[in-house]
Design a protein around this motif. Structure first.
Motif, PDB file in Angstrom:
ATOM      1  N   ILE A 196     -18.144 -15.873  34.732  1.00 57.83           N
ATOM      2  CA  ILE A 196     -19.593 -15.641  34.554  1.00 57.83           C
ATOM      3  C   ILE A 196     -19.937 -14.419  34.323  1.00 57.83           C
ATOM      4  N   MET A 197     -19.564 -13.256  34.621  1.00 56.40           N
ATOM      5  CA  MET A 197     -19.520 -11.963  34.672  1.00 56.40           C
ATOM      6  C   MET A 197     -19.190 -11.546  33.202  1.00 56.40           C
ATOM      7  N   THR A 198     -18.232 -12.330  32.746  1.00 55.24           N
ATOM      8  CA  THR A 198     -17.716 -11.833  31.464  1.00 55.24           C
ATOM      9  C   THR A 198     -18.873 -12.583  30.288  1.00 55.24           C
ATOM     10  N   TRP A 199     -19.247 -13.552  30.586  1.00 52.96           N
ATOM     11  CA  TRP A 199     -20.191 -14.380  29.782  1.00 52.96           C
ATOM     12  C   TRP A 199     -21.656 -13.680  29.720  1.00 52.96           C
ATOM     13  N   ILE A 200     -22.081 -13.073  30.676  1.00 60.66           N
ATOM     14  CA  ILE A 200     -22.946 -12.206  30.944  1.00 60.66           C
ATOM     15  C   ILE A 200     -22.830 -11.057  29.917  1.00 60.66           C
ATOM     16  N   ALA A 201     -21.641 -10.314  30.129  1.00 59.94           N
ATOM     17  CA  ALA A 201     -21.378  -9.365  29.180  1.00 59.94           C
ATOM     18  C   ALA A 201     -21.569  -9.623  27.741  1.00 59.94           C
ATOM     19  N   VAL A 202     -20.920 -10.691  27.595  1.00 61.25           N
ATOM     20  CA  VAL A 202     -21.069 -11.168  25.852  1.00 61.25           C
ATOM     21  C   VAL A 202     -22.616 -11.470  25.597  1.00 61.25           C
ATOM     22  N   LEU A 203     -23.136 -12.128  26.131  1.00 57.79           N
ATOM     23  CA  LEU A 203     -24.628 -12.213  26.132  1.00 57.79           C
ATOM     24  C   LEU A 203     -25.362 -10.763  25.888  1.00 57.79           C
ATOM     25  N   PHE A 204     -25.158 -10.166  26.867  1.00 52.55           N
ATOM     26  CA  PHE A 204     -25.830  -8.807  26.839  1.00 52.55           C
ATOM     27  C   PHE A 204     -25.375  -7.862  25.418  1.00 52.55           C
ATOM     28  N   ILE A 205     -23.998  -7.728  25.180  1.00 51.50           N
ATOM     29  CA  ILE A 205     -23.591  -7.130  24.083  1.00 51.50           C
ATOM     30  C   ILE A 205     -24.309  -7.788  22.422  1.00 51.50           C
ATOM     31  N   THR A 206     -24.189  -9.078  22.680  1.00 50.78           N
ATOM     32  CA  THR A 206     -25.026  -9.681  21.512  1.00 50.78           C
ATOM     33  C   THR A 206     -26.216  -9.480  21.528  1.00 50.78           C
ATOM     34  N   PHE A 207     -26.951  -9.598  22.407  1.00 50.43           N
ATOM     35  CA  PHE A 207     -28.482  -9.161  22.751  1.00 50.43           C
ATOM     36  C   PHE A 207     -28.762  -7.746  21.856  1.00 50.43           C
ATOM     37  N   ALA A 231     -30.378  -4.043  17.771  1.00 50.95           N
ATOM     38  CA  ALA A 231     -29.985  -3.113  17.055  1.00 50.95           C
ATOM     39  C   ALA A 231     -30.034  -3.256  15.594  1.00 50.95           C
ATOM     40  N   ARG A 232     -29.958  -4.484  15.097  1.00 50.42           N
ATOM     41  CA  ARG A 232     -29.590  -4.969  13.832  1.00 50.42           C
ATOM     42  C   ARG A 232     -28.322  -4.308  13.105  1.00 50.42           C
ATOM     43  N   SER A 233     -27.229  -4.196  14.034  1.00 47.62           N
ATOM     44  CA  SER A 233     -25.986  -3.656  13.835  1.00 47.62           C
ATOM     45  C   SER A 233     -24.732  -4.713  14.061  1.00 47.62           C
ATOM     46  N   MET A 234     -23.856  -4.401  13.069  1.00 46.85           N
ATOM     47  CA  MET A 234     -22.735  -5.252  13.426  1.00 46.85           C
ATOM     48  C   MET A 234     -21.597  -4.550  13.998  1.00 46.85           C
ATOM     49  N   ASN A 235     -21.974  -3.393  14.263  1.00 45.47           N
ATOM     50  CA  ASN A 235     -20.718  -2.651  15.055  1.00 45.47           C
ATOM     51  C   ASN A 235     -20.285  -3.097  16.454  1.00 45.47           C
ATOM     52  N   LEU A 236     -21.306  -3.991  17.010  1.00 44.15           N
ATOM     53  CA  LEU A 236     -20.905  -4.430  18.238  1.00 44.15           C
ATOM     54  C   LEU A 236     -20.251  -5.955  18.157  1.00 44.15           C
ATOM     55  N   LEU A 237     -19.986  -6.270  17.012  1.00 42.27           N
ATOM     56  CA  LEU A 237     -19.311  -7.328  17.090  1.00 42.27           C
ATOM     57  C   LEU A 237     -17.977  -7.557  17.346  1.00 42.27           C
ATOM     58  N   LEU A 238     -17.076  -6.491  17.175  1.00 40.13           N
ATOM     59  CA  LEU A 238     -15.711  -6.308  17.754  1.00 40.13           C
ATOM     60  C   LEU A 238     -15.700  -6.555  19.335  1.00 40.13           C
ATOM     61  N   PRO A 239     -16.314  -5.781  19.993  1.00 39.50           N
ATOM     62  CA  PRO A 239     -16.423  -6.014  21.476  1.00 39.50           C
ATOM     63  C   PRO A 239     -16.846  -7.611  21.707  1.00 39.50           C
ATOM     64  N   VAL A 258     -16.151 -10.151  20.150  1.00 35.78           N
ATOM     65  CA  VAL A 258     -14.872 -10.875  19.921  1.00 35.78           C
ATOM     66  C   VAL A 258     -13.828 -10.504  20.689  1.00 35.78           C
ATOM     67  N   VAL A 259     -13.666  -9.525  21.296  1.00 36.67           N
ATOM     68  CA  VAL A 259     -12.621  -8.814  22.244  1.00 36.67           C
ATOM     69  C   VAL A 259     -12.972  -9.462  23.627  1.00 36.67           C
ATOM     70  N   LEU A 260     -14.130  -9.770  23.891  1.00 32.57           N
ATOM     71  CA  LEU A 260     -14.660 -10.490  25.272  1.00 32.57           C
ATOM     72  C   LEU A 260     -14.497 -11.821  25.283  1.00 32.57           C
ATOM     73  N   ILE A 261     -14.438 -12.319  24.049  1.00 34.39           N
ATOM     74  CA  ILE A 261     -14.439 -13.881  24.077  1.00 34.39           C
ATOM     75  C   ILE A 261     -13.069 -14.397  24.211  1.00 34.39           C
ATOM     76  N   ILE A 262     -12.061 -13.593  23.809  1.00 34.47           N
ATOM     77  CA  ILE A 262     -10.426 -13.890  23.894  1.00 34.47           C
ATOM     78  C   ILE A 262     -10.418 -14.168  25.414  1.00 34.47           C
ATOM     79  N   PRO A 263     -10.665 -13.318  26.402  1.00 32.80           N
ATOM     80  CA  PRO A 263     -10.441 -13.207  27.878  1.00 32.80           C
ATOM     81  C   PRO A 263     -10.956 -14.562  28.399  1.00 32.80           C
ATOM     82  N   LEU A 264     -12.223 -15.054  27.883  1.00 34.05           N
ATOM     83  CA  LEU A 264     -13.177 -16.150  28.453  1.00 34.05           C
ATOM     84  C   LEU A 264     -12.229 -17.495  27.901  1.00 34.05           C
TER      85      LEU A 264
END
Length: 94
Positions: free
Chosen positions: A47-58, A63-71, A73-79
């Protein structure tokens, strides 16, 4: 100069730890009171990892930036791995 960066690094780690603990106990409290459900530590981490993914996506959309796309993707793998281990853990206990 190095001391300033060390202080900033320790402060950022402290904030991450503090907010993670708040999220952990808040999710635990809500699951017990609202849903009458006791979560395992694996489900809490998921649940905490899903919240982190949602926060980073938000933040990425805001910011209209694709720089945060890598984190994200890196968080989805452990999920995915957590979901598989949670399923195995649940099947062993039932």
């Amino acid at each position: 100069m190095v001391d300033m960066y060390l202080i900033i690094f320790v402060a950022i780690l402290g904030m991450i730890l503090f907010y993670s603990l708040i999220a952990y106990f808040l999710i635990r409290f809500i699951s017990k009171k609202a849903f009458k459900l006791t979560l395992t530590k694996y489900e809490m981490m998921e649940i905490m990892t899903w919240i982190a993914v949602l926060f980073i996506t938000f933040m990425m959309i805001k910011a209209r930036s694709m720089n945060l796309l890598l984190p994200v993707v890196v968080l989805i793998i452990p999920l995915i791995n957590l979901r598989l281990s949670n399923r195995k853990h649940r099947e062993l206990n039932s």
